[in-house]
Design a protein around this motif. Sequence first.
Motif, PDB file in Angstrom:
ATOM      1  N   ASP A 108      47.194  33.317  40.046  1.00  0.00           N
ATOM      2  CA  ASP A 108      45.717  33.709  40.039  1.00  0.00           C
ATOM      3  C   ASP A 108      45.350  34.826  39.303  1.00  0.00           C
ATOM      4  OD1 ASP A 108      45.542  31.221  41.542  1.00  0.00           O
ATOM      5  OD2 ASP A 108      45.405  32.473  43.600  1.00  0.00           O
ATOM      6  N   MET A 109      46.111  35.734  39.228  1.00  0.00           N
ATOM      7  CA  MET A 109      45.834  37.092  38.673  1.00  0.00           C
ATOM      8  C   MET A 109      45.675  36.696  37.047  1.00  0.00           C
ATOM      9  SD  MET A 109      45.466  40.107  40.242  1.00  0.00           S
ATOM     10  CE  MET A 109      46.192  41.272  38.908  1.00  0.00           C
ATOM     11  N   HIS A 110      46.850  36.026  36.602  1.00  0.00           N
ATOM     12  CA  HIS A 110      47.002  35.636  35.350  1.00  0.00           C
ATOM     13  C   HIS A 110      45.800  34.972  34.944  1.00  0.00           C
ATOM     14  CE1 HIS A 110      49.215  35.340  31.507  1.00  0.00           C
ATOM     15  NE2 HIS A 110      49.116  33.886  31.476  1.00  0.00           N
ATOM     16  N   LYS A 111      45.307  33.932  35.566  1.00  0.00           N
ATOM     17  CA  LYS A 111      44.135  33.220  35.025  1.00  0.00           C
ATOM     18  C   LYS A 111      42.755  33.856  35.283  1.00  0.00           C
ATOM     19  CE  LYS A 111      46.647  28.823  36.258  1.00  0.00           C
ATOM     20  NZ  LYS A 111      46.696  27.483  36.978  1.00  0.00           N
ATOM     21  N   GLY A 112      42.763  34.976  35.808  1.00  0.00           N
ATOM     22  CA  GLY A 112      41.660  35.702  35.872  1.00  0.00           C
ATOM     23  C   GLY A 112      40.637  35.457  37.271  1.00  0.00           C
ATOM     24  N   LEU A 113      41.506  34.553  38.259  1.00  0.00           N
ATOM     25  CA  LEU A 113      40.721  33.900  39.316  1.00  0.00           C
ATOM     26  C   LEU A 113      40.497  35.100  40.461  1.00  0.00           C
ATOM     27  CD1 LEU A 113      39.650  31.551  40.686  1.00  0.00           C
ATOM     28  CD2 LEU A 113      41.664  31.225  41.824  1.00  0.00           C
ATOM     29  N   ILE A 114      41.379  36.284  40.452  1.00  0.00           N
ATOM     30  CA  ILE A 114      41.382  37.243  41.239  1.00  0.00           C
ATOM     31  C   ILE A 114      40.104  37.806  40.798  1.00  0.00           C
ATOM     32  CG2 ILE A 114      42.352  39.299  42.114  1.00  0.00           C
ATOM     33  CD1 ILE A 114      43.602  36.836  43.382  1.00  0.00           C
ATOM     34  N   ASP A 115      40.006  38.469  39.591  1.00  0.00           N
ATOM     35  CA  ASP A 115      38.773  39.082  38.965  1.00  0.00           C
ATOM     36  C   ASP A 115      37.349  38.249  39.801  1.00  0.00           C
ATOM     37  OD1 ASP A 115      40.281  41.233  38.102  1.00  0.00           O
ATOM     38  OD2 ASP A 115      40.137  40.473  36.159  1.00  0.00           O
ATOM     39  N   ARG A 116      37.711  36.896  39.676  1.00  0.00           N
ATOM     40  CA  ARG A 116      36.290  36.460  39.982  1.00  0.00           C
ATOM     41  C   ARG A 116      35.869  36.448  41.537  1.00  0.00           C
ATOM     42  NH1 ARG A 116      38.050  30.851  37.125  1.00  0.00           N
ATOM     43  NH2 ARG A 116      38.398  31.566  35.023  1.00  0.00           N
ATOM     44  N   PHE A 117      37.031  36.422  42.198  1.00  0.00           N
ATOM     45  CA  PHE A 117      36.823  36.831  43.728  1.00  0.00           C
ATOM     46  C   PHE A 117      36.273  38.033  44.078  1.00  0.00           C
ATOM     47  CE2 PHE A 117      39.867  33.170  44.514  1.00  0.00           C
ATOM     48  CZ  PHE A 117      38.855  32.416  45.137  1.00  0.00           C
ATOM     49  N   SER A 284      42.198  47.487  43.316  1.00  0.00           N
ATOM     50  CA  SER A 284      42.550  48.076  41.885  1.00  0.00           C
ATOM     51  C   SER A 284      43.258  47.160  40.673  1.00  0.00           C
ATOM     52  CB  SER A 284      43.199  49.341  42.050  1.00  0.00           C
ATOM     53  OG  SER A 284      44.497  49.226  42.552  1.00  0.00           O
ATOM     54  N   ALA A 285      43.493  45.939  41.272  1.00  0.00           N
ATOM     55  CA  ALA A 285      44.374  45.293  40.201  1.00  0.00           C
ATOM     56  C   ALA A 285      43.191  44.731  39.111  1.00  0.00           C
ATOM     57  CB  ALA A 285      44.842  44.039  40.940  1.00  0.00           C
TER      58      ALA A 285
END
Length: 287
Positions: A108-117, A284-285
Amino acid sequence: MAVVEETGATVTAAPRPRGGPLRSVRDSLVVAKRNLLRMMRIPEMVVFGLVQPIMFVVLFSYVFGGAIMVPGQASADATVYREFLMAGIFAQTVTFATAGAGAGIADDMHKGLIDRFRSLPMARGAVLTGRTLADLVQTALTLVVLAIVAVIVGWRVHDGVLKALGAFALLLLLGYAFSWIGALIGLSVRTPEAATSGGLIWLFPLTFISNAFVPSSKMPAVLGHIADWNPFSATVQASRQLFGNPEGVVSDAWPMQHPALASVLWSLLIIVLFRTLAVRKYRSATA
């Protein structure tokens, strides 16, 4: 919400979520539902997750079962060893799910999903809590299948259904606690492959330097002492007691004398510590 820093740059920040604990619970359940739906759409994730523990049951039961003697028995008995073994296999299964949890979050981090959340007005920590709850459901399903396989190869519960359910509750609590370690690993690495490797490299010594497969009394003194105080060992020992399975020689170490209490305390300590670290890392990720 736009925030203008002193440098003049404009940064998009998520609005502060409102609603307190109830909002946090609702957000966590929404994320958990999302991950469960994803698992249903990719059934091979669940199927492959079942293959390894079933292999361990069969291999240890039929390859090593007749060669390993449980202390207290007059000779090596495959049936006795299977009952001694199963609590360890159950515990190993719930803890090895840590690697999958870490890999999922890293993906999820690699795909940018965490940033969207993180850009949404969600409760802090809801993304990770939802993910770990979904992993807990998958682990519970895996335990059900594994228990059926165990019964087929000769494992039995001797102290009633309620105590057996208590043992499975301790196992799931341990699995949930370890999923937070996986979450922290997943947030700390750059790729899912690294998360899988990082999630397994420490699990092997944790599970094998324990009372899961052989009694700690058969180990060298130093390793035996480590095994007795291993959180994994406490859950295995408590499960054996609740299942009514052979326990082998029990040491005088406090966790082995009070395994159920030690199991709960270890699991709660791991949850509090690693959830705190994981949520801090999540804030902070960056992808």
